[in-house]
Structure formats: C-alpha cells, structure tokens
Design a protein around this motif. Structure first.
Motif, short mmCIF file in Angstrom:
data_model
loop_
_atom_site.label_atom_id
_atom_site.label_comp_id
_atom_site.label_asym_id
_atom_site.label_seq_id
_atom_site.Cartn_x
_atom_site.Cartn_y
_atom_site.Cartn_z
N GLU A 25 0.81 -1.19 0.02
CA GLU A 25 0.06 -0.18 0.28
C GLU A 25 0.88 1.31 -0.03
O GLU A 25 0.71 2.26 -0.80
CB GLU A 25 -0.98 -0.27 1.33
CG GLU A 25 -1.96 -0.97 1.21
CD GLU A 25 -2.75 -0.95 0.08
OE1 GLU A 25 -3.13 0.09 -0.54
OE2 GLU A 25 -3.47 -2.14 -0.56
N ASP A 26 1.88 1.18 0.88
CA ASP A 26 2.84 2.30 0.84
C ASP A 26 3.40 2.65 -0.58
O ASP A 26 3.60 3.96 -1.06
CB ASP A 26 3.92 2.06 2.00
CG ASP A 26 3.48 2.32 3.09
OD1 ASP A 26 2.26 2.79 3.54
OD2 ASP A 26 4.42 1.85 4.11
N ALA A 27 3.72 1.42 -1.34
CA ALA A 27 4.40 1.74 -2.55
C ALA A 27 3.42 2.14 -3.54
O ALA A 27 3.75 3.08 -4.33
CB ALA A 27 5.14 0.43 -2.93
N LEU A 28 2.32 1.78 -3.50
CA LEU A 28 1.32 2.11 -4.53
C LEU A 28 1.11 3.65 -4.27
O LEU A 28 0.88 4.43 -5.15
CB LEU A 28 -0.06 1.48 -4.45
CG LEU A 28 -0.07 0.03 -4.73
CD1 LEU A 28 -1.50 -0.77 -4.60
CD2 LEU A 28 0.70 -0.35 -6.17
N ARG A 29 0.95 4.15 -2.97
CA ARG A 29 0.68 5.59 -2.81
C ARG A 29 1.93 6.27 -3.07
O ARG A 29 1.65 7.38 -3.78
CB ARG A 29 0.47 5.67 -1.23
CG ARG A 29 -1.01 5.56 -0.55
CD ARG A 29 -1.13 5.94 0.71
NE ARG A 29 -0.02 5.39 1.70
CZ ARG A 29 -0.86 4.07 2.31
NH1 ARG A 29 -1.72 3.79 1.85
NH2 ARG A 29 0.05 3.63 3.05
N ARG A 57 12.04 -6.81 7.46
CA ARG A 57 10.86 -6.98 7.79
C ARG A 57 10.11 -5.77 8.02
O ARG A 57 8.88 -5.65 8.18
CB ARG A 57 10.95 -7.49 9.29
CG ARG A 57 11.34 -8.81 9.52
CD ARG A 57 10.25 -9.93 9.01
NE ARG A 57 10.62 -11.21 8.71
CZ ARG A 57 10.73 -11.97 7.71
NH1 ARG A 57 10.67 -11.40 6.42
NH2 ARG A 57 11.08 -13.12 7.68
N ASP A 58 10.69 -4.56 8.02
CA ASP A 58 9.97 -3.22 8.07
C ASP A 58 9.36 -2.96 6.84
O ASP A 58 9.77 -2.97 5.93
CB ASP A 58 11.12 -2.01 8.47
CG ASP A 58 10.60 -0.91 8.36
OD1 ASP A 58 9.85 -0.73 9.45
OD2 ASP A 58 10.70 0.21 7.43
N PRO A 59 7.96 -2.58 6.82
CA PRO A 59 7.35 -2.50 5.64
C PRO A 59 7.60 -1.14 4.92
O PRO A 59 7.60 -1.14 3.66
CB PRO A 59 5.70 -1.97 6.19
CG PRO A 59 5.80 -2.68 7.87
CD PRO A 59 7.15 -2.55 8.02
N HIS A 60 8.29 -0.04 5.59
CA HIS A 60 8.73 0.93 5.01
C HIS A 60 9.93 0.79 3.99
O HIS A 60 10.06 1.13 2.83
CB HIS A 60 9.06 2.17 5.87
CG HIS A 60 9.67 3.46 5.25
ND1 HIS A 60 9.05 4.26 4.48
CD2 HIS A 60 11.31 3.82 5.04
CE1 HIS A 60 10.06 5.05 3.81
NE2 HIS A 60 10.94 4.94 4.26
N ASP A 61 10.69 -0.16 4.78
CA ASP A 61 12.09 -0.72 3.87
C ASP A 61 11.54 -1.60 2.71
O ASP A 61 12.20 -1.28 1.73
CB ASP A 61 12.93 -1.39 4.64
CG ASP A 61 13.71 -0.54 6.02
OD1 ASP A 61 13.52 0.82 5.70
OD2 ASP A 61 13.99 -1.04 6.99
N MET A 65 12.10 -0.59 -1.22
CA MET A 65 13.14 -1.56 -2.02
C MET A 65 12.44 -1.93 -3.38
O MET A 65 12.95 -1.81 -4.34
CB MET A 65 13.28 -2.98 -1.28
CG MET A 65 14.35 -3.02 -0.27
SD MET A 65 14.29 -4.29 0.87
CE MET A 65 14.91 -5.60 -0.38
N ALA A 66 11.28 -2.17 -3.31
CA ALA A 66 10.17 -2.10 -4.50
C ALA A 66 10.46 -1.00 -5.37
O ALA A 66 10.25 -1.13 -6.55
CB ALA A 66 8.74 -2.43 -3.93
N ILE A 67 10.12 0.29 -4.73
CA ILE A 67 10.13 1.48 -5.65
C ILE A 67 11.44 1.71 -6.28
O ILE A 67 11.62 1.94 -7.22
CB ILE A 67 9.95 2.77 -4.59
CG1 ILE A 67 8.38 2.70 -4.13
CG2 ILE A 67 10.13 4.01 -5.29
CD1 ILE A 67 7.97 3.73 -3.03
N LYS A 68 12.63 1.47 -5.60
CA LYS A 68 13.90 1.59 -5.97
C LYS A 68 14.07 0.57 -7.33
O LYS A 68 14.87 0.71 -8.40
CB LYS A 68 15.07 1.38 -5.07
CG LYS A 68 15.08 2.17 -4.28
CD LYS A 68 16.16 2.50 -3.20
CE LYS A 68 16.07 3.42 -2.13
NZ LYS A 68 17.31 3.37 -1.16
N ALA A 69 13.46 -0.61 -7.20
CA ALA A 69 13.62 -1.60 -8.06
C ALA A 69 12.95 -0.93 -9.44
O ALA A 69 13.40 -1.66 -10.44
CB ALA A 69 12.92 -2.95 -7.58
#
Length: 73
Positions: A25-29, A57-61, A65-69
C-alpha cells in the motif's frame, strides 16, 4: 489485483502478510498508482516478497526496495 491473492500460496504468517500488505500500500501511494489491475502491481509485489524472503521486515524498507527496483538508472 490485491497482494493477498498473490501471496496466498506462499508460506508467510499473518504478521508477515500484514507487513507485506502495508509495504504494498505504501509503494502504491508513493508511486501514485490507484489502478489495482495495473501490471506494475505484480512487479511491486514480487520485489516486496523478495525483500521479505531476504529478511527485511520493516514495511517502509520493503516499500522503498520495491520502488527503487522500478527506477530507471
């Protein structure tokens, strides 16, 4: 497409699923993606799952990671 449908066959416990969902959800936002059927969603989920499997384990991390990829150098 929801993250739950993509991770239902994987072996994560409920706490992990909640963290993965929060990261998704954070990445989509952050990426301003509102269309849940956008093909990019599957890539985001895959990157989040890869991060979780590597021990993050941290959702923000996981989200970052997904955004950077997705970033083009």
């Amino acid at each position: 497409m929801t993250i739950h449908r993509l991770i239902q066959r994987l072996s994560f416990d409920q706490d992990d699923i909640e963290r993965l969902s929060a990261a998704y959800e954070d990445a989509l936002r952050a990426l301003h993606i509102s269309d849940r059927d956008d093909p990019i969603n599957e890539i985001i989920v895959q990157r989040i799952i890869e991060g979780a499997r590597s021990g993050v384990r941290d959702p923000h991390d996981l989200s970052q990671m997904a955004i950077k990829a997705l970033m083009v150098p």
